[in-house]
Design a protein around this motif. Structure first.
Motif, short mmCIF file in Angstrom:
data_model
loop_
_atom_site.label_atom_id
_atom_site.label_comp_id
_atom_site.label_asym_id
_atom_site.label_seq_id
_atom_site.Cartn_x
_atom_site.Cartn_y
_atom_site.Cartn_z
N SER A 18 -2.86 5.44 2.45
CA SER A 18 -2.31 4.41 1.57
C SER A 18 -3.19 3.17 1.50
N THR A 19 -3.66 2.69 2.66
CA THR A 19 -4.53 1.51 2.63
C THR A 19 -5.88 1.84 2.01
N GLY A 20 -6.37 3.07 2.23
CA GLY A 20 -7.62 3.49 1.60
C GLY A 20 -7.49 3.53 0.09
N TYR A 21 -6.40 4.10 -0.38
CA TYR A 21 -6.17 4.19 -1.83
C TYR A 21 -6.07 2.80 -2.44
N LEU A 22 -5.33 1.90 -1.80
CA LEU A 22 -5.17 0.54 -2.34
C LEU A 22 -6.51 -0.20 -2.34
N ALA A 23 -7.30 -0.04 -1.29
CA ALA A 23 -8.60 -0.69 -1.25
C ALA A 23 -9.52 -0.20 -2.36
N GLY A 24 -9.56 1.13 -2.56
CA GLY A 24 -10.40 1.70 -3.61
C GLY A 24 -9.96 1.27 -4.99
N LEU A 25 -8.66 1.26 -5.22
CA LEU A 25 -8.10 0.86 -6.50
C LEU A 25 -8.38 -0.62 -6.76
N SER A 66 0.83 -1.21 0.00
CA SER A 66 0.00 0.00 0.00
C SER A 66 0.86 1.26 0.00
N PHE A 67 1.98 1.24 0.73
CA PHE A 67 2.86 2.40 0.79
C PHE A 67 3.51 2.68 -0.56
N TYR A 68 3.83 1.62 -1.29
CA TYR A 68 4.43 1.81 -2.62
C TYR A 68 3.37 2.13 -3.67
N THR A 69 2.12 1.74 -3.41
CA THR A 69 1.04 2.06 -4.36
C THR A 69 0.69 3.54 -4.28
N LEU A 70 0.57 4.06 -3.07
CA LEU A 70 0.36 5.50 -2.88
C LEU A 70 1.57 6.04 -2.13
N THR A 71 2.56 6.45 -2.88
CA THR A 71 3.76 7.02 -2.26
C THR A 71 3.46 8.41 -1.72
N ASN A 72 4.36 8.93 -0.91
CA ASN A 72 4.18 10.29 -0.41
C ASN A 72 4.14 11.30 -1.54
N SER A 115 -2.70 -8.28 1.73
CA SER A 115 -1.98 -7.01 1.75
C SER A 115 -1.80 -6.40 0.36
N LYS A 116 -1.98 -7.20 -0.69
CA LYS A 116 -1.83 -6.68 -2.06
C LYS A 116 -3.08 -5.96 -2.55
N SER A 117 -4.20 -6.12 -1.80
CA SER A 117 -5.46 -5.53 -2.26
C SER A 117 -6.30 -4.93 -1.15
N MET A 118 -6.02 -5.27 0.10
CA MET A 118 -6.83 -4.90 1.27
C MET A 118 -8.17 -5.63 1.29
N GLU A 119 -8.28 -6.72 0.52
CA GLU A 119 -9.50 -7.50 0.48
C GLU A 119 -9.48 -8.57 1.58
N SER A 120 -10.64 -8.81 2.16
CA SER A 120 -10.78 -9.86 3.15
C SER A 120 -10.45 -11.20 2.51
N ILE A 121 -9.66 -12.02 3.20
CA ILE A 121 -9.31 -13.33 2.68
C ILE A 121 -10.51 -14.26 2.70
N GLU A 122 -11.39 -14.09 3.68
CA GLU A 122 -12.54 -14.97 3.83
C GLU A 122 -13.77 -14.54 3.02
N CYS A 123 -13.87 -13.23 2.75
CA CYS A 123 -15.09 -12.72 2.09
C CYS A 123 -14.73 -11.93 0.84
N GLU A 124 -14.93 -12.50 -0.30
CA GLU A 124 -14.61 -11.83 -1.56
C GLU A 124 -15.48 -10.58 -1.74
N GLY A 125 -14.82 -9.49 -2.13
CA GLY A 125 -15.54 -8.25 -2.39
C GLY A 125 -15.62 -7.32 -1.19
N LEU A 126 -15.13 -7.79 -0.03
CA LEU A 126 -15.13 -6.98 1.19
C LEU A 126 -13.70 -6.50 1.47
N TYR A 127 -13.53 -5.20 1.64
CA TYR A 127 -12.21 -4.62 1.83
C TYR A 127 -12.18 -3.81 3.14
N TYR A 128 -10.98 -3.69 3.69
CA TYR A 128 -10.80 -2.89 4.91
C TYR A 128 -9.70 -1.87 4.68
N ALA A 129 -9.83 -0.71 5.34
CA ALA A 129 -8.81 0.32 5.18
C ALA A 129 -8.79 1.25 6.40
#
Length: 404
Positions: free
Chosen positions: A391-398, A72-78, A357-371
């Motif tokens: 950064s986690t918000g941006y990765l989840a939305g993306l 997430s930090f590398y996806t949305l850098t400073n 960690s590559k998507s912020m998606e729940s491992i157990e529930c497809e389509g559910l993300y946390y940020a």
């Protein structure tokens, strides 16, 4: 029932950034307050310490969960984060410890630009989410909103007046750690009334094997300032409690030590004091301490150190010199509580093991993300926690956008 491609629960930094990253999709933000970003407006003392500008590898090394945060930090850098605001005319300044603030020194200017990016996003205010269920390929929220993807960015459980009520932990049964107070002022077992307002600059505060450099401010209730707030995280992690079960946390036998002279070791300090005492033998100890300590703090210090300030330097006993050195290098204070109403963040949250960690998606529930703050990772003061949120918000939305 209203239908959307992506529903974002929570309109704080993580939720807003998730919506920005999902540009071009049909998005709704469900916000329980009457405005977005209420907590954002309080960050950095109202100035918004938007991020920390350390090189990204050093920044990641500041976190226990660096492997989880890395993508997430590398996806949305400073640079990318700040450019979002520079494009809208807001520039930034970097202060000590790599802390980044808007040039205007106004958190509201940061929020204003985030809102500008959300012009095409539906926002429903005063929307208190109490149920999220999955029905086939869709999620249903409060029997009112239907969405293909859901991003939960409801924040933690502290600073509740900003809307952080812990709702996200109650709605969804996702594996989590205990929730605890973080970046919280400490209540000491002393009457600090006459010392309130004293700053101890550039000291080191330690608890067990952890220590942090920074300033300490003495208040009527106890201690605050960056070094205290950071060490409070370590104290909190060490205690066994869960704020979802009980907000009344008692501290027993908790002690911190303040190194008032971190740039010199004990041996060097003892040598210096011995030479000074020989050269200024007729001066009183309390007057000599003015070279090292804030004047109004000296009475408390001498009392804790167990030395007599009225003694002339030439008459100070060897054992009292050692007491003085020990107190200057490790003034021990008993901590009896957290000033919980001022806890800035929540320590703990949804376990990193439950999230991709590559998507912020729940491992157990497809389509559910946390940020954001609902996640387990937590940082020290200085822009680290907003960095996690953005950064986690941006990765989840993306990720949610790309998955549609």
């Amino acid at each position: 029932m209203k239908e959307y491609e992506i529903a974002i629960v929570g309109g704080g930094p993580a939720g807003m950034m998730a919506a920005i990253a999902a540009e071009g999709k049909d998005v709704v933000i469900l916000e329980k307050n009457q405005e977005l970003g209420r907590k954002l407006l309080l960050t950095g003392g109202g100035r918004c310490n938007i991020t920390n500008n350390k090189p990204i590898k050093k920044l990641l090394d500041s976190f226990d969960d660096k492997n989880f945060l890395k993508h997430s930090f590398y996806t949305l850098t400073n640079e990318k984060l700040l450019d979002l605001f520079r494009k809208k005319g807001l520039d930034f300044v970097e202060e000590d410890d790599n802390r980044v603030f808007p040039e205007s020194e106004k958190a509201r200017d940061v929020l204003k630009i985030l809102k500008e990016y959300l012009e095409d996003v539906d926002i429903i205010y005063d929307f208190d989410v109490y149920d999220i269920s999955k029905e086939g390929d869709y999620f249903v929220i409060n029997d009112y909103i239907k969405a293909s993807k859901v991003i939960v960015a409801t924040g933690g459980i502290t600073y509740q007046e900003t809307g952080s009520s812990g709702a996200g932990f109650k709605i969804l049964d996702t594996e989590r750690t205990n929730l605890k107070y973080g970046l919280v002022p400490l209540i000491a077992n002393y009457n600090f009334e006459e010392f309130a307002g004293i700053n101890l600059y550039g000291v080191s505060v330690s608890y067990k094997d952890k220590s942090y450099l920074g300033d300490v401010l003495i208040t009527h209730k106890g201690l605050t300032g960056p070094a205290i707030l950071n060490i409070s995280n370590e104290i909190s992690k060490d205690l066994d409690y869960d704020l979802l079960e009980n907000f009344n946390v008692k501290l027993d036998d908790v002690k911190i030590a303040i190194d008032l002279m971190p740039n010199v070791n004990k041996e060097e300090l003892l040598s210096k004091i011995t030479k000074d005492f020989q050269a200024k033998g007729k001066s009183l100890l309390k007057n000599y301490l003015k070279y090292h300590l804030t004047n109004s703090f000296i009475p408390f210090f001498m009392d804790q150190a167990g030395v007599d300030g009225e003694v002339k330097l030439g008459n100070v006993l060897k054992e009292d010199k050692q007491k003085l050195v020990n107190a200057l290098k490790g003034l021990e204070l008993e901590i009896i509580g957290f000033n919980s109403a001022l806890s800035k963040i929540t320590v703990g949250g949804i376990k990193t093991s439950a999230i991709d960690s590559k998507s912020m998606e729940s491992i157990e529930c497809e389509g559910l993300y946390y940020a954001g703050e609902i996640l387990e990772p937590v940082g020290i003061s200085g822009g680290y926690n907003l960095k996690i949120a953005f950064s986690t918000g941006y990765l989840a939305g993306l990720s949610a956008s790309k998955a549609l």
